[in-house]
Design a protein around this motif. Structure first.
Motif, mmCIF file in Angstrom:
data_model
loop_
_atom_site.group_PDB
_atom_site.id
_atom_site.type_symbol
_atom_site.label_atom_id
_atom_site.label_comp_id
_atom_site.label_asym_id
_atom_site.label_seq_id
_atom_site.Cartn_x
_atom_site.Cartn_y
_atom_site.Cartn_z
ATOM 1 N N PHE A 145 47.154 27.525 -47.015
ATOM 2 C CA PHE A 145 48.562 27.119 -47.029
ATOM 3 C C PHE A 145 49.400 28.012 -46.125
ATOM 4 C CE2 PHE A 145 47.832 24.464 -50.770
ATOM 5 C CZ PHE A 145 48.651 23.398 -50.461
ATOM 6 N N TYR A 146 49.124 29.314 -46.150
ATOM 7 C CA TYR A 146 49.882 30.238 -45.325
ATOM 8 C C TYR A 146 49.657 29.949 -43.840
ATOM 9 C CZ TYR A 146 51.261 34.588 -43.100
ATOM 10 O OH TYR A 146 51.832 35.523 -42.279
ATOM 11 N N SER A 187 51.291 26.687 -42.679
ATOM 12 C CA SER A 187 52.749 26.793 -42.567
ATOM 13 C C SER A 187 53.141 27.570 -41.313
ATOM 14 C CB SER A 187 53.336 27.457 -43.807
ATOM 15 O OG SER A 187 52.972 28.817 -43.856
ATOM 16 N N GLN A 188 52.256 28.387 -40.777
ATOM 17 C CA GLN A 188 52.555 29.176 -39.589
ATOM 18 C C GLN A 188 52.266 28.421 -38.297
ATOM 19 O OE1 GLN A 188 53.958 32.254 -39.606
ATOM 20 N NE2 GLN A 188 54.160 31.925 -41.802
#
Length: 92
Positions: free
Chosen positions: A69-70, A73-74
């Protein structure tokens, strides 16, 4: 019982094969009880290992999930593609 260094009769370990007063049925029963106790101890030890392994696998899974997820999102590559598409439309 009051003598120092003397073992109490109830705490004395016996070897069923060498004990003269035991019948074969008593020896067999003692062997069954000892086997059952070893199995219970093994199950307890395996249960604690299984819990540790399950917690480790769960932690790794949650770590991968969170990192995914991280990192998603980046990412900005979709934004760049949309900008290029808009630039191409504006040129056309």
């Amino acid at each position: 019982p009051g003598e120092p260094g003397a073992e109490a009769a109830f705490a004395r370990r016996i070897d069923p094969a060498r004990e003269p007063g035991l019948s074969p049925e008593q020896r067999r029963l003692m062997a069954q009880v000892e086997y059952a106790q070893r199995q219970r101890a093994l199950q307890r030890r395996l249960r604690s290992r299984n819990v540790l392994v399950a917690l480790g696998i769960g932690a790794v899974t949650l770590g991968i999930y969170g990192y995914t997820f991280y990192s998603v999102s980046q990412e900005r590559f979709l934004d760049e593609l949309e900008q290029e598409a808009e630039a191409a439309r504006a040129r056309a």
